[in-house]
Design an enzyme around this catalytic site. Sequence first.
Site, short mmCIF file in Angstrom:
data_model
loop_
_atom_site.label_atom_id
_atom_site.label_comp_id
_atom_site.label_asym_id
_atom_site.label_seq_id
_atom_site.Cartn_x
_atom_site.Cartn_y
_atom_site.Cartn_z
N ASP A 1 0.70 -1.27 0.00
CA ASP A 1 -0.14 0.13 0.00
C ASP A 1 1.01 1.23 0.12
OD1 ASP A 1 -2.51 1.48 0.42
OD2 ASP A 1 -1.61 1.90 2.37
N ASP B 1 -0.37 5.05 0.79
CA ASP B 1 -0.62 6.10 2.05
C ASP B 1 -0.55 5.40 3.12
OD1 ASP B 1 -1.96 8.99 0.51
OD2 ASP B 1 -1.92 7.16 -0.67
N ASP C 1 -1.71 -0.90 5.96
CA ASP C 1 -1.84 -0.19 7.11
C ASP C 1 -3.26 -0.11 7.80
OD1 ASP C 1 -2.30 1.96 5.11
OD2 ASP C 1 -2.78 3.12 6.85
#
Length: 228
Positions: free
Chosen positions: A11, A13, A172
């Site tokens: 991922d 961001d 995240d």
Amino acid sequence: MSRPTRAVLVDLDGTMVDTAADIAAAVNFMLAEFGAEPLTLDTVRGLIGRGVPALVRRSLEAAHLDRRLSAGRAEPVFHHYYAQVNGRLGTVYGGVTEGLDALKREGYALACVTNKPRSLAAPLLALTGLARQLDALVAGDSIPHMKPAPEPLWHAAELLGADAANTVLVGDSPVDVAAAQAAGMPVFIVAYGYAGPNGAQALPCDGLIDSFERLPALLARARVVSEQ
């Protein structure tokens, strides 16, 4: 018989780059255009994770603009400002560059899978220097589906010449967990980032890491166990 490609999908961001300051600046420029007060950085952090349309909609709701302003009308304004600040305030998390380099040395193919549009994701990866470490980018508009749907993960694995059995996702957020589970892939979650109000510790995953530098060793151990 050739050895299957081992792939790591990552991922963007909140996992590789802390972009909250960039996003918050663009959100607040957008809100100011429509006469609203700015949101705090922490508030905007909690809105990140499901792509730009969801971010804009949730920002309007937080600023109490949603009853008189559609997300479709505000989204172009956000894009205008975000293109100006993209990568200017954000920073690469410590250990990410070193961890990706280690994975490349050990023969892993790497792809970024993000819900951020390609027009924003590609310049950010180039500006931070992360693009040189990645073999592919699957952005939020690369195919008709975004995370938490599994299709972006399957598409990235296909681009890397890998299959789900030899691919893991590092992210995240709950969106990353849901996407990996739907795709049939293990998922490792970083202890920092945009995990939501309950924190990263509350996310069901195959491992919680505080730095990308730990990832090669964790994947090596997981591979040994799976082959026993």
